[in-house]
Design an enzyme around this catalytic site. Sequence first.
Site, PDB file in Angstrom:
ATOM      1  N   ALA A  71       0.838  -1.198   0.000  1.00 41.73           N
ATOM      2  CA  ALA A  71       0.000   0.000   0.000  1.00 41.73           C
ATOM      3  C   ALA A  71       0.878   1.256   0.000  1.00 41.73           C
ATOM      4  CB  ALA A  71      -0.929  -0.014   1.201  1.00 41.73           C
ATOM      5  N   TYR A  75       3.915   1.464  -1.067  1.00 40.89           N
ATOM      6  CA  TYR A  75       4.584   1.520  -2.367  1.00 40.89           C
ATOM      7  C   TYR A  75       3.639   2.106  -3.414  1.00 40.89           C
ATOM      8  CZ  TYR A  75       6.652  -0.132  -6.719  1.00 40.89           C
ATOM      9  OH  TYR A  75       7.163  -0.206  -7.988  1.00 40.89           O
ATOM     10  N   ASP A  76       2.403   1.611  -3.407  1.00 44.32           N
ATOM     11  CA  ASP A  76       1.416   2.128  -4.361  1.00 44.32           C
ATOM     12  C   ASP A  76       1.201   3.616  -4.150  1.00 44.32           C
ATOM     13  OD1 ASP A  76      -0.634  -0.873  -4.203  1.00 44.32           O
ATOM     14  OD2 ASP A  76       1.149  -0.394  -5.372  1.00 44.32           O
ATOM     15  N   SER A 131     -13.785 -19.979 -14.724  1.00 42.78           N
ATOM     16  CA  SER A 131     -13.654 -20.348 -16.128  1.00 42.78           C
ATOM     17  C   SER A 131     -15.066 -20.483 -16.699  1.00 42.78           C
ATOM     18  CB  SER A 131     -12.847 -21.619 -16.282  1.00 42.78           C
ATOM     19  OG  SER A 131     -13.471 -22.638 -15.558  1.00 42.78           O
ATOM     20  N   LEU A 132     -15.159 -20.901 -17.948  1.00 42.74           N
ATOM     21  CA  LEU A 132     -16.470 -20.941 -18.596  1.00 42.74           C
ATOM     22  C   LEU A 132     -16.863 -22.365 -18.922  1.00 42.74           C
ATOM     23  CD1 LEU A 132     -15.982 -18.013 -21.131  1.00 42.74           C
ATOM     24  CD2 LEU A 132     -17.452 -18.002 -19.118  1.00 42.74           C
ATOM     25  N   GLU A 177     -19.482 -12.218 -27.988  1.00 45.62           N
ATOM     26  CA  GLU A 177     -18.197 -11.696 -28.474  1.00 45.62           C
ATOM     27  C   GLU A 177     -17.225 -12.850 -28.645  1.00 45.62           C
ATOM     28  OE1 GLU A 177     -16.257  -9.019 -25.757  1.00 45.62           O
ATOM     29  OE2 GLU A 177     -16.323 -10.441 -24.131  1.00 45.62           O
ATOM     30  N   LYS A 185     -14.226 -15.436 -28.349  1.00 43.77           N
ATOM     31  CA  LYS A 185     -13.416 -15.957 -27.257  1.00 43.77           C
ATOM     32  C   LYS A 185     -11.983 -16.000 -27.765  1.00 43.77           C
ATOM     33  CE  LYS A 185     -13.013 -19.810 -24.047  1.00 43.77           C
ATOM     34  NZ  LYS A 185     -11.648 -20.254 -24.342  1.00 43.77           N
ATOM     35  N   ASP A 188      -8.072 -16.794 -27.833  1.00 43.04           N
ATOM     36  CA  ASP A 188      -7.254 -17.898 -27.352  1.00 43.04           C
ATOM     37  C   ASP A 188      -5.945 -17.348 -26.803  1.00 43.04           C
ATOM     38  OD1 ASP A 188      -6.509 -20.419 -26.784  1.00 43.04           O
ATOM     39  OD2 ASP A 188      -6.111 -21.030 -28.852  1.00 43.04           O
ATOM     40  N   TYR A 207     -12.775  -7.704 -21.122  1.00 44.04           N
ATOM     41  CA  TYR A 207     -14.103  -8.287 -21.301  1.00 44.04           C
ATOM     42  C   TYR A 207     -14.844  -8.569 -19.996  1.00 44.04           C
ATOM     43  CZ  TYR A 207     -11.249 -12.540 -20.784  1.00 44.04           C
ATOM     44  OH  TYR A 207     -10.365 -13.477 -20.355  1.00 44.04           O
ATOM     45  N   LYS A 240     -17.897 -23.181 -28.542  1.00 46.42           N
ATOM     46  CA  LYS A 240     -16.645 -23.459 -29.246  1.00 46.42           C
ATOM     47  C   LYS A 240     -16.841 -23.558 -30.759  1.00 46.42           C
ATOM     48  CE  LYS A 240     -13.754 -23.679 -25.854  1.00 46.42           C
ATOM     49  NZ  LYS A 240     -12.840 -24.776 -25.750  1.00 46.42           N
ATOM     50  N   CYS A 254      13.967 -49.062 -26.781  1.00 43.61           N
ATOM     51  CA  CYS A 254      13.776 -47.665 -26.366  1.00 43.61           C
ATOM     52  C   CYS A 254      14.802 -46.784 -27.072  1.00 43.61           C
ATOM     53  CB  CYS A 254      13.934 -47.554 -24.854  1.00 43.61           C
ATOM     54  SG  CYS A 254      14.035 -45.854 -24.282  1.00 43.61           S
ATOM     55  N   CYS A 300      17.451 -45.259 -24.268  1.00 39.17           N
ATOM     56  CA  CYS A 300      18.444 -46.020 -23.511  1.00 39.17           C
ATOM     57  C   CYS A 300      18.781 -47.366 -24.153  1.00 39.17           C
ATOM     58  CB  CYS A 300      17.974 -46.232 -22.070  1.00 39.17           C
ATOM     59  SG  CYS A 300      16.626 -47.414 -21.915  1.00 39.17           S
ATOM     60  N   CYS A 358       9.306 -48.645 -22.447  1.00 39.98           N
ATOM     61  CA  CYS A 358      10.713 -48.948 -22.218  1.00 39.98           C
ATOM     62  C   CYS A 358      10.805 -49.726 -20.908  1.00 39.98           C
ATOM     63  CB  CYS A 358      11.501 -47.641 -22.115  1.00 39.98           C
ATOM     64  SG  CYS A 358      13.097 -47.853 -21.334  1.00 39.98           S
ATOM     65  N   CYS A 388      16.655 -45.475 -17.244  1.00 42.65           N
ATOM     66  CA  CYS A 388      16.551 -44.860 -18.571  1.00 42.65           C
ATOM     67  C   CYS A 388      16.637 -43.343 -18.422  1.00 42.65           C
ATOM     68  CB  CYS A 388      15.230 -45.262 -19.233  1.00 42.65           C
ATOM     69  SG  CYS A 388      14.905 -44.403 -20.783  1.00 42.65           S
TER      70      CYS A 388
HETATM   71  S1  IVH Z   1     -15.456 -14.108 -19.923  1.00 38.07           S
HETATM   72  C1  IVH Z   1     -16.443 -15.438 -15.646  1.00 38.07           C
HETATM   73  N1  IVH Z   1     -14.897 -13.436 -22.380  1.00 38.07           N
HETATM   74  O1  IVH Z   1     -11.820 -17.994 -21.663  1.00 38.07           O
HETATM   75  C2  IVH Z   1     -16.099 -15.471 -17.058  1.00 38.07           C
HETATM   76  N2  IVH Z   1     -13.522 -15.071 -21.308  1.00 38.07           N
HETATM   77  O2  IVH Z   1     -12.822 -20.568 -20.523  1.00 38.07           O
HETATM   78  C3  IVH Z   1     -14.972 -14.609 -17.404  1.00 38.07           C
HETATM   79  N3  IVH Z   1     -11.675 -15.847 -22.665  1.00 38.07           N
HETATM   80  O3  IVH Z   1     -10.412 -17.810 -18.491  1.00 38.07           O
HETATM   81  C4  IVH Z   1     -14.470 -14.891 -18.727  1.00 38.07           C
HETATM   82  N4  IVH Z   1     -12.094 -14.598 -24.422  1.00 38.07           N
HETATM   83  O4  IVH Z   1      -9.245 -16.580 -20.373  1.00 38.07           O
HETATM   84  C5  IVH Z   1     -14.560 -14.212 -21.333  1.00 38.07           C
HETATM   85  N5  IVH Z   1     -14.453 -12.707 -24.533  1.00 38.07           N
HETATM   86  C6  IVH Z   1     -14.147 -13.473 -23.490  1.00 38.07           C
HETATM   87  C7  IVH Z   1     -13.040 -14.336 -23.506  1.00 38.07           C
HETATM   88  C8  IVH Z   1     -12.771 -15.132 -22.397  1.00 38.07           C
HETATM   89  C9  IVH Z   1     -11.283 -15.503 -23.899  1.00 38.07           C
HETATM   90  C10 IVH Z   1     -11.018 -16.874 -21.837  1.00 38.07           C
HETATM   91  C11 IVH Z   1     -10.635 -16.450 -20.448  1.00 38.07           C
HETATM   92  C12 IVH Z   1     -11.262 -17.442 -19.526  1.00 38.07           C
HETATM   93  C13 IVH Z   1     -11.535 -18.582 -20.430  1.00 38.07           C
HETATM   94  C14 IVH Z   1     -12.714 -19.354 -19.937  1.00 38.07           C
END
Ligand code: IVH
Length: 695
Positions: free
Chosen positions: A46, A48-49, A94-95, A128, A130, A132, A238, A325, A415, A418, A433, A439
């Site tokens: 804190a 430092y910030d 995650s999703l 929107e 996703k 990668d 996002y 997907k 193998c 080895c 192996c 090995c």
């Molecule tokens: S929303 C609670 N929007 O996908 C949900 N995720 O499988 C927050 N990702 O860990 C994530 N594009 O790394 C969201 N337009 C997008 C995304 C996105 C890529 C990734 C993100 C997340 C993973 C989930």
Amino acid sequence: MNQPAAVPVDELSQAEAKSELAHLAFEIRYHDAAYYQKDSPAISDADYDQLRRRNSEIEARFPELKRADSPSERLGAPVADGFKKVRHSRPMLSLGNAFNEADVTDFLAGIARFLKLQDGNPIAVVAEPKIDGLSAALRYENGTFVQGATRGDGEVGEDITANLRTIGDIPQTIDGAGAVFEVRGEVFMSHAAFADLNRQQAAADKPEYANPRNAAAGSLRQLDPAITASRQLSFRAYAWGEVSSLPADTQSGVLEAMAAWGFKVQAHEICKSVTEMMAYHSAMEAGRSARAYDIDGIVYKVDRLDWQDRLGAASRSPRWAIAHKFAAEQAQTLVEDIDIQVGRTGKLTPVARLKPVTVGGVVVSNATLHNEDYIAEKNIRVGATVLVQRAGDVIPQVLEVVTPGPEPFVFPNACPACGADAVREEGEVDWRCGGGLTCVAQAVERLRHFVSRNAFDIEGLGEKQISAFHEAGVVEAPAHIFQLEDRIKIRGHAPLRDWEGWGETSADNLFAAIEEKRTISLDRLIFALGIRHVGQGNAKLLARRYENLANFEAALLPDNLEELLDIDGIGEKVAKALLAFFADSHNKVVWDMLVGELRVQDMERAAATSPVTGQTIVFTGTLEQTSRAEAKARAEALGAKVSGSVSAKTDLVVAGAAAGSKLKKAQALGVKVIDETEWLELSAIQAVNLEEETS
Ligand code: IVH
């Protein structure tokens, strides 16, 4: 740090401002070094910030006084060894995945059911792409970027602030976001930047990255932010984490606000039906390969934030969002050769060396061929033209042969690492192996696994270091890691601090990290051995059953198969692999040497912390967010007993949808009843506690 009471920035004279900026530049540089290089911060985060914020405020008022070496321009100091951990104030979820129209329909129907919406009440979702890449969390306090972290395991990530500061798409300051606003989004690399980087890597005789995602990950994890800075990374916002207030009451509104603050957000669309969602998905999928960066699907998010709040999250993913997907992308190419790789457990895996081909914007030059049968069934030969596909971050696959090659492939029976005989047991698909721990390929792999994240997790000891220690004859068995300093001496090497790539700090840090891991939980120890079929889940089951090292060792006698099979979740394969491992005299020596170096923690302590320990739980009705088996496993992991029928002895009933007579009986007996969501919350929280207890 004792700062004199600061004069408000508005009241500073120009001379005072100039002197204070110089003072701040010095001070911040000093603390950066203490924090990043020596790993011993002299002031709180804190404080430092506060220094950085003060610096930014003065610079904002007197832009002409901004120093050439201003801390706001300078990248954070290079990290000497590893990254600090950051606990996310709100977990990074995650999703869930959807693969087709039916899944998308289910997603909307589930939401309508949960929110008890009337038929015909449309659910607006933001759609929107996703991306990668890798998610990152950016914390802004009073408009200043103060901390950036990786997702990590969703609960704890790594502090990569210095690296994130180098990304042009990430503003250092934002206006109007309130006291705290944590922006979340994706860090990624465009195809062009990726190609550039690999050209440079090749020119410098360094390994090339397999795909833009790996390249982005590798670039973010650089200990020297100057390297990250040279890597052309991008960021799109996002989502968000902790916020003191939200600028809008819809997802799309917050995206707009983030864009106004200077973030890049992706073009998105509001869809009000499955038809619209499918149309958006198709359009984006069709345009996918023309894009500048990799996307692997579409994310749909409920637009109304009050609905998002009500929907909440089920285990690790929100109910208000889903990833739809794309199908994998494909291309044709030539099989130039077939190599055999030796894995950690001695498994021989054939790998096709392909004429490099672009699949969905990424150059593919290798594909796993899995095993002998896979090659035979598909008739894959050197010289064949094959169809390959890349699905997300899954390793590319050879789908089928387009034109066959001249000679059938003959799987080697030795193998390649080895020279020991390789064997393919009856009923097995893999060749292995027979060289065991002697090995070379297996030894390094076994050691690498041993120190990996879910095993001993020794900071500063990765594959590179393990290989170097192995090559120098210093670490040949896991126990040697705990004798590292002595063994370096015994083998006649210079002290570690004088080795190339090492220094006093990094060597000391490594020895300290090793010392710390002399105390280890039984489950991690079991997992670390890398025994066939004994993954993390099975290691936990075994550790919980035997509770301590002595009991576990006593259970490993060859005639103890029945007892092992009695453990719920442990099958014959696992039990046999375990007994075979300990029946091998070489392995037994390795094990005895190892445990002689360790303090192995008992498991009871962890289980005792759960409020359901010793309780009898009954699951009834349909569980919608988890399987019965998973629920049972979790309950048992928390020390509870799971029973099939309700009686006066039952402590807790978890009632899923359409629960019937058991629920009635529980109510009649006055047994405590909770629903599935409450159970998931209870067990998730406990699981996290337990994880911490045992790690
Ligand atoms: S929303 C609670 N929007 O996908 C949900 N995720 O499988 C927050 N990702 O860990 C994530 N594009 O790394 C969201 N337009 C997008 C995304 C996105 C890529 C990734 C993100 C997340 C993973 C989930």
